[in-house]
Design an enzyme around this catalytic site. Structure first.
Site, PDB file in Angstrom:
ATOM      1  N   GLU B  72      -5.026  -4.658  -2.327  1.00 13.08           N
ATOM      2  CA  GLU B  72      -5.628  -3.759  -1.338  1.00 13.08           C
ATOM      3  C   GLU B  72      -7.093  -4.081  -1.077  1.00 13.08           C
ATOM      4  O   GLU B  72      -7.563  -3.974   0.058  1.00 13.08           O
ATOM      5  CB  GLU B  72      -5.488  -2.291  -1.768  1.00 13.08           C
ATOM      6  CG  GLU B  72      -4.095  -1.709  -1.602  1.00 13.08           C
ATOM      7  CD  GLU B  72      -3.159  -2.010  -2.761  1.00 13.08           C
ATOM      8  OE1 GLU B  72      -3.564  -2.752  -3.679  1.00 13.08           O
ATOM      9  OE2 GLU B  72      -2.025  -1.500  -2.755  1.00 13.08           O
ATOM     10  N   HIS B 141       1.505   9.629  -6.540  1.00  7.57           N
ATOM     11  CA  HIS B 141       2.127   9.277  -5.255  1.00  7.57           C
ATOM     12  C   HIS B 141       2.326  10.486  -4.353  1.00  7.57           C
ATOM     13  O   HIS B 141       3.188  10.467  -3.486  1.00  7.57           O
ATOM     14  CB  HIS B 141       3.491   8.606  -5.472  1.00  7.57           C
ATOM     15  CG  HIS B 141       3.440   7.262  -6.109  1.00  7.57           C
ATOM     16  ND1 HIS B 141       3.182   7.075  -7.443  1.00  7.57           N
ATOM     17  CD2 HIS B 141       3.607   6.018  -5.591  1.00  7.57           C
ATOM     18  CE1 HIS B 141       3.201   5.781  -7.723  1.00  7.57           C
ATOM     19  NE2 HIS B 141       3.454   5.108  -6.612  1.00  7.57           N
TER      20      HIS B 141
END
Lengths: 324, 345
Positions: B72, B141
């Site tokens: 990322e 998450h």
């Protein structure tokens, strides 16, 4: 290397050194008798690049203003070598309206879109944006390349490794440059780094890696030429590590008590060494050298004078430029 | 609410899910502007884990729809650099929860370069990311975290709840000269493999149009209580408002749609009208959006409120896994209804 190139790069090194010496003097001038990092016409941290000039001038000699350079918290040598206006650079260091960032950036955050130059004050984090510049160049079908610079301490940061992998996987036109000045602030590379040469780490990403010893301007120039040519011709990224020299402290005010090599530092200064080399080759004599210094002093003086006469940003404008 | 670029007579719409509306917005901009690209993890052949890029690879090819390594930091930074050079990248961060591995590229680079350059460098980039819980995905998450992004200067933050807004805000985000964080709740997407919200399907004009960033929408008018909310909580709040209307309580539901810029005027106008306020926010309660809404009232005129406000947020705890525990932390319709009844009491 052509003699004219040698002379040109020598003059650039003199200009950079003169600029850094002048900033050094100006920075400390109004921080006496009590040294306060936030005081004076140039406040804040100051990371000067004396000793590392050969890396910047030899790498940038292979570039044009269409090529991108992302530099570090110690950016002045690369900024000047890549062609940044001394006036606007100085004005930014003085925090003035005519600075590159209108005084919003400071010396670690220099952005000059006219020469695709940017900085990151965060170790290794200038690498990822360089990938994007390279990606954009490739997408547009341009021959331009992106040069991403860090220090050797940054080679232990995740951003460094992610960037090498992605650039290699996508065969991006990037040249990764590590300036190994032996010291990550106060930590020697022997304590921080698992390999003798960071160039070895290139193997892990399937790209060429090369280490250049002795701060050698001409070796750096040749290696950078190979890397830039490879990137321009679609051959993908290269990792170069240059063993260079941090002539002064990590930042101004750093007493460097941790540094056992201080006594020998002056003998390793690349500027007088290159001057001797040019004299030996018959490329430079007293007149040439004096001329280079005089010209550099005049240009730097003009830049400092421009900076000091530029307006101080209006306090009420502090919130401008958050969004366009 | 939506700004149609063609004349009204030409407008044809059909029902789309939020995910299909988002993808349509991206595709129309990619047709219009060759500098728009999409990159991220699994945005190519997979079509985005939450169907945010379905079919784009087939239409636009691997040169513009790019699957990235799980890096990322590298690929968000790549987006920033490409934007600096004039491209318009849409970069997907698969789950907002993953921002921790790449936040330096987001808040120190993407968001600050324009300011640090004194306005000389533009970063026209969209960082789109999936947010939210409700399906037992656990503490790493399921977060919303929009308050974190909105707190840090230099990024616009948009959070659509309806299909029409999802498309129009996406097109606005792509065209914006600034970095825009586009946060879509998994629960509003209309995914076949997740609990359905009836509001995830709605009329979407076929033509290209923009929804202005920074303008809230009154999604239901009412006179008794203002419910300031966003994202999936808009869906819940509308359902609750229908139920409470049967009891004679008329809720005004304000969908903020954007956190940066925040439409303070619409919030103030609504509270001035109703005199009562409930903030429903699926982000953590403390130091976030709900406190910011309270500050707007307190700074402007605390007398607008005829009774103390209520907050329905995620308590300051990680989102738990067990369904019983997770449902206890989320702003469910039950909790929203209870808060509204409280302020009406």
């Amino acid at each position: 290397m052509e003699n004219s190139t040698r002379l040109d790069l020598y003059r650039q090194m003199v200009l950079i050194r003169t600029f850094e010496e002048t900033i050094l003097r100006e920075y400390h001038a109004d921080k006496a008798p009590i040294w306060d990092i936030g005081a004076g016409l140039i406040p804040g941290e100051m990371h000067l690049s004396a000793g590392q000039e050969p890396v910047a001038v030899a790498v940038c000699a292979n570039l044009t203003p269409d090529d991108a350079v992302t530099a570090t918290h110690r950016p002045h040598h690369f900024a000047i070598a890549h062609g940044m206006s001394l006036e606007r650079l100085a004005a930014e260091i003085y925090g003035r309206e005519d600075g590159l960032g209108r005084g919003r950036g400071g010396h670690m955050h220099l952005f000059d879109p006219s020469i695709h130059f940017s900085c990151s004050g965060i170790i290794a984090e200038g690498y990822p944006p360089a990938l994007g510049q390279a990606f954009a160049f490739k997408s547009k079908g341009s021959q331009a390349v992106a040069v991403a610079v860090t220090g050797e301490g940054a080679a232990n940061q995740g951003a460094f490794h992610e960037s090498l992998n992605l650039a290699a996987a996508w065969r991006l036109p990037v040249v990764f440059v590590i300036e190994d000045n032996d010291w990550a602030i106060s930590v020697p590379r022997s304590l921080s780094t698992s390999v003798a040469s960071n160039a070895e780490r290139a193997k892990a990403y399937g790209i060429p890696g090369e280490r250049i010893e002795d701060n050698s301007l001409e070796d750096i120039f040749a290696a950078a030429k190979r890397a830039v040519d490879r990137a321009r011709s679609g051959g993908g990224p290269t990792l170069l590590e240059v063993h260079t020299l941090r002539l002064w402290g990590h930042f101004e005010g750093d007493a460097q008590g941790y540094r056992p090599d201080l006594d020998g530092v002056a003998q390793r200064d690349p500027l007088p060494a290159y001057e001797m080399h040019l004299r030996a080759l018959g490329v430079a004599d007293d007149d040439v050298i004096k001329g280079a210094v005089t010209e550099a002093q005049a240009r730097v003086e003009a830049a400092i004078s421009f900076a000091k006469s530029s307006p101080i940003p209006e306090p009420s404008s502090a919130t401008r430029y958050v969004f366009s | 609410m939506v700004k149609i670029e063609t004349s009204p007579q030409q407008v044809t719409s059909r029902k789309l899910t939020v995910s299909k509306a988002m993808v349509e917005g991206i595709a129309q901009e990619m047709e219009r502007d060759p500098s728009v690209i999409v990159l991220g993890e699994d945005v190519g052949a997979y079509g985005g884990i939450f169907s945010s890029t379905t079919g784009l690879l087939e239409r636009f090819g691997p040169g513009r729809i790019l699957d990235t390594p799980i890096s990322e930091t590298a690929f968000i930074g790549l987006g920033t650099g490409a934007a600096v050079e004039g491209m318009r990248p849409i970069v997907e961060l698969m789950f907002v929860d993953f921002f921790g591995v790449a936040m330096d590229q987001i808040y120190n680079h993407m968001a600050k370069i324009h300011y640090e350059s004194g306005g000389n460098v533009l970063v026209p980039m969209v960082l789109m990311t999936a947010v939210g819980g409700g399906y037992s995905d656990g503490a790493q998450h399921s977060q919303c975290l929009w308050g974190t992004f909105a707190h840090l200067p230099g990024m616009k933050v948009v959070v659509p709840s309806s299909p029409a807004d999802a498309k129009g805000l996406m097109i606005s985000a792509i065209r914006d000269e600034n970095p825009v964080v586009y946060m879509f709740h998994k629960g509003v997407m209309g995914l076949p493999w997740m609990t359905k919200s009836t509001h995830a399907l709605g009329d979407v004009p076929e033509e290209s149009y923009t929804v202005p960033i920074g303008k809230a929408a009154i999604t239901r008018s009412g006179t008794d209580v203002t419910v300031v909310t966003l994202s999936l909580s808009v869906h819940h709040s509308l359902d609750v408002a229908d139920e409470l209307a049967k009891e004679g309580i008329e809720c005004e539901v304000v969908d903020l749609r954007s956190l940066v810029p925040l439409d303070r005027a619409t919030v103030l106008e609504s509270v001035a009208k109703t005199g009562r306020l409930v903030v429903v926010d699926e982000d953590y309660q403390s130091f976030g959006l709900s406190g910011e809404i309270a500050a707007i009232i307190a700074e402007e005129d605390p007398r607008l409120l005829r009774c103390p406000m209520k907050r329905v947020c995620v308590p300051d705890t990680p989102i738990p896994y067990a369904r019983s525990l997770e449902q206890a932390t989320l702003p469910t319709p039950t909790r929203i209804a209870a808060a509204i009844r409280d302020v009406m009491a």
